[in-house]
Design an enzyme around this catalytic site. Sequence first.
Site: not given
Length: 350
Positions: A25-27
């Site tokens: 879950a990277c942003t």
Amino acid sequence: MKKLTTALAASLLAFSLMPLTQTQACTRVVYQGPDNTILTGRTMDFSLDIPANLWIFPRGMQRNGEVGKNSVQWTSRYGSVVASSWDIASPDGMNEKGLVANLLWLVESQYPTFEKDGDKPGLTIAAWAQYALDNFATVAQAVEELSKQEFTVVTDFIPGTDKFTTVHLSLSDATGDSAIFEYINGQLVVHHSRDYNVMTNDPVFEQQLAIKGYWETIPGTIMLPGSNRAADRFVRASYYIDAIPKTTDSLVSVASVFSVIRNVSVPYGISTPDQPHISNTRWRVVADHKHLVYYFENVLTPNVLWVDLKSIDFSKGASVKKLPLDQGEIYAGEANKAFVPTQPFVFQGL
């Protein structure tokens, strides 16, 4: 009020019907302020502990794609500071010209078939971001060259795990330009625009843009989706990166970008039984393109450290240096002098 409530209900229904993909879950966000104040922030989220060290790489390094005899070869044109993963890959970094590269997970990625004895050389996916940092000063240069597809990106399982590496690459530069590179059904898809200042790991970027378009009709001061899912994080990041103060004050702009990526981080140690692939935030980065400062925050240590690229000797023949962080080392403030000469790590390949 009734009209707004109806819109919110429709929005919530749309999000409830979105598939729950198995993701890391990277942003990533790009802040565009006055007087060429440009910053890129990202979270590194992963379901496994992903120890990071910081590295200084000078110009003139001889590189190869690490996929056997049919590997692409190059010499680094630009020096860079990168955060490593397990000292086998460069998933994040900034070069001396202010180009920033970020790798984010993308489950839908499908790469072209690599032929070890074929006509097209290969590049390990572990060095994909490093290749960009070594060779390009701007996003436009990278788009022009990488679009030629003169090599094949080659992926494999992360050593010791059952995780097959599937990522997309984002680039941003000192002008605020951005590009996202994805391999969908074996074909390279490039999204290139200064407007593409937010991305998450999933879904494919074209669908992320559709999500953004929908939520732009709903005031963020009234309602923002709050879960850890990629689509929700994309909406919050898109709203907040535009809402924070636009200023040339680097203390304020850096703090503001950190506040955005902390808002879209996944709390450490969180466990969601029906969504086991929602991943903890392991570390965060804010890169100041204008002032050439690379800020790094490990969630397990209490401080932010930074590296001033303007004070680094990137000349050909200069030492490769490492700032060890993977054993819980704690630094605060500028960390240039804490780097130690070290043999460069070898990118994981075939």
